[in-house]
Design a protein around this motif. Structure first.
Motif, PDB file in Angstrom:
ATOM      1  N   GLU A 194       0.855  -1.190   0.000  1.00 32.25           N
ATOM      2  CA  GLU A 194       0.000   0.000   0.000  1.00 32.25           C
ATOM      3  C   GLU A 194       0.890   1.239   0.000  1.00 32.25           C
ATOM      4  OE1 GLU A 194      -3.830  -1.616   2.600  1.00 32.25           O
ATOM      5  OE2 GLU A 194      -2.394  -0.247   3.504  1.00 32.25           O
ATOM      6  N   PRO A 195       1.092   1.868  -1.161  1.00 31.07           N
ATOM      7  CA  PRO A 195       1.949   3.058  -1.195  1.00 31.07           C
ATOM      8  C   PRO A 195       1.256   4.253  -0.564  1.00 31.07           C
ATOM      9  CG  PRO A 195       1.635   2.084  -3.383  1.00 31.07           C
ATOM     10  CD  PRO A 195       0.608   1.506  -2.476  1.00 31.07           C
ATOM     11  N   ALA A 241       7.761   3.050  -1.848  1.00 31.24           N
ATOM     12  CA  ALA A 241       7.042   1.846  -2.268  1.00 31.24           C
ATOM     13  C   ALA A 241       7.941   0.853  -3.010  1.00 31.24           C
ATOM     14  CB  ALA A 241       5.836   2.224  -3.123  1.00 31.24           C
ATOM     15  N   PRO A 242       8.850   1.313  -3.906  1.00 30.01           N
ATOM     16  CA  PRO A 242       9.702   0.339  -4.600  1.00 30.01           C
ATOM     17  C   PRO A 242      10.546  -0.518  -3.663  1.00 30.01           C
ATOM     18  CG  PRO A 242       9.727   2.406  -5.790  1.00 30.01           C
ATOM     19  CD  PRO A 242       8.988   2.657  -4.508  1.00 30.01           C
ATOM     20  N   ARG A 243      11.058   0.059  -2.575  1.00 35.45           N
ATOM     21  CA  ARG A 243      11.831  -0.748  -1.634  1.00 35.45           C
ATOM     22  C   ARG A 243      10.979  -1.862  -1.038  1.00 35.45           C
ATOM     23  NH1 ARG A 243      13.574   4.461   0.487  1.00 35.45           N
ATOM     24  NH2 ARG A 243      15.582   5.033  -0.400  1.00 35.45           N
ATOM     25  N   ALA A 244       9.719  -1.543  -0.750  1.00 32.85           N
ATOM     26  CA  ALA A 244       8.820  -2.552  -0.196  1.00 32.85           C
ATOM     27  C   ALA A 244       8.532  -3.649  -1.214  1.00 32.85           C
ATOM     28  CB  ALA A 244       7.516  -1.888   0.258  1.00 32.85           C
ATOM     29  N   VAL A 245       8.348  -3.263  -2.483  1.00 33.86           N
ATOM     30  CA  VAL A 245       8.094  -4.250  -3.537  1.00 33.86           C
ATOM     31  C   VAL A 245       9.296  -5.172  -3.691  1.00 33.86           C
ATOM     32  CG1 VAL A 245       7.689  -4.568  -6.007  1.00 33.86           C
ATOM     33  CG2 VAL A 245       6.458  -2.776  -4.773  1.00 33.86           C
ATOM     34  N   LEU A 246      10.492  -4.594  -3.757  1.00 35.01           N
ATOM     35  CA  LEU A 246      11.693  -5.416  -3.896  1.00 35.01           C
ATOM     36  C   LEU A 246      11.881  -6.327  -2.682  1.00 35.01           C
ATOM     37  CD1 LEU A 246      12.253  -3.532  -6.327  1.00 35.01           C
ATOM     38  CD2 LEU A 246      14.659  -3.557  -5.662  1.00 35.01           C
ATOM     39  N   LEU A 249       1.516  -4.716   3.243  1.00 38.05           N
ATOM     40  CA  LEU A 249       2.536  -3.846   3.805  1.00 38.05           C
ATOM     41  C   LEU A 249       2.219  -2.402   3.461  1.00 38.05           C
ATOM     42  CD1 LEU A 249       5.205  -3.350   5.236  1.00 38.05           C
ATOM     43  CD2 LEU A 249       6.394  -3.959   3.110  1.00 38.05           C
ATOM     44  N   SER A 250       1.907  -1.596   4.475  1.00 33.60           N
ATOM     45  CA  SER A 250       1.600  -0.182   4.275  1.00 33.60           C
ATOM     46  C   SER A 250       2.885   0.628   4.296  1.00 33.60           C
ATOM     47  CB  SER A 250       0.657   0.328   5.374  1.00 33.60           C
ATOM     48  OG  SER A 250      -0.585  -0.337   5.303  1.00 33.60           O
TER      49      SER A 250
END
Length: 255
Positions: free
Chosen positions: A185-186, A220-225, A240-241
């Motif tokens: 969740e960005p 958000a990209p760090r969370a995706v990776l 993950l928010s």
């Protein structure tokens, strides 16, 4: 560089979050398939990635058309066999106004892009991954709106709630194939040329965020990776928010 030569499909790649996610994977040496219905936006993104990035594939996808989504999957199969990671990033955020005045066509378009398209694409990509025995990861881009209803945005909130429930169901069904499905969740990031916002809306939104800033290109990209990485190998069905606390509740700053 654990993503070097990994195959990553990203929808809505020409948008703000799609571009940031693509740049993050490219910096780690991943091979990208960028999907969007705006080829000029994808061209601009590829230019930003620079000559040192791994070769990039492109697909003009219309996410309201199931045949176009299935063609994206067929293109992926021809080029790669299967992806390692899929990021269902594309979404629209129209200010739809009161439900009693909402046109059915507007409701359908929002649901098609935000909810139906991730289902179809995940279904098709998961089939490829299972066939090729790829133990990969799928990340759906959700929103804190899934847990926090907003006047004027009820259809959007509904679509993101549905996407999170779908993600958990997919995580349950795909676990036997070692394919993980999670949601990021960005936070709020103004500037989209697809979902235009009224004057003053962005400033008002940022003022309500507890950490008092908009989402940046690394958040958000760090969370995706992370969720695609080995560090998250035991995480599936999670949300993950990464929103500066916005989904907790509205923060009222002293005047």
């Amino acid at each position: 560089m654990q993503f070097r030569d990994k195959r990553v499909v990203i929808t809505g790649a020409g948008g703000i979050f799609g571009g940031w996610i693509a740049e993050a994977f490219a910096a780690e040496g991943a091979r990208l398939l960028l999907s969007d219905n705006r080829p000029e936006a994808v061209d601009a993104l590829v230019s930003r990635l620079g000559p040192n990035a791994a070769p990039v594939l492109r697909h003009r996808t219309e996410l309201t058309d199931a045949a176009s989504i299935e063609d994206l999957a067929a293109f992926t199969a021809r080029e790669w066999g299967a992806p390692d990671f899929v990021v269902n990033n594309a979404g629209i955020y129209p200010r739809s106004g009161p439900l009693l005045e909402l046109d059915v066509a507007d409701w359908d378009r929002l649901m098609d892009v935000n909810f139906r398209a991730p289902f179809i694409l995940t279904r098709e990509m998961a089939k490829l991954m299972i066939r090729e025995k790829v133990e990969g990861s799928i990340v759906n881009i959700g929103s804190g709106a899934a847990r926090k209803m907003n006047l004027g945005s009820v259809p959007y909130c509904t679509s993101k709630t549905a996407l999170e429930r779908l993600s958990k169901g997919l995580a349950l069904e795909l676990a036997q194939h070692r394919i993980r499905v999670n949601v990021v969740e960005p936070g709020f990031a103004p500037g989209s040329d697809v979902s235009l916002l009224p004057p003053g809306y962005a400033e008002d939104m940022i003022a309500r965020i507890p950490l008092n800033r908009a989402s940046g290109p690394g958040d958000a990209p760090r969370a995706v990776l992370y969720l695609c990485s080995e560090a998250a190998s035991f995480i599936t069905g999670a949300v993950l928010s990464v929103d500066g606390g916005n989904s907790i509740g509205t923060y009222q700053r002293p005047k």
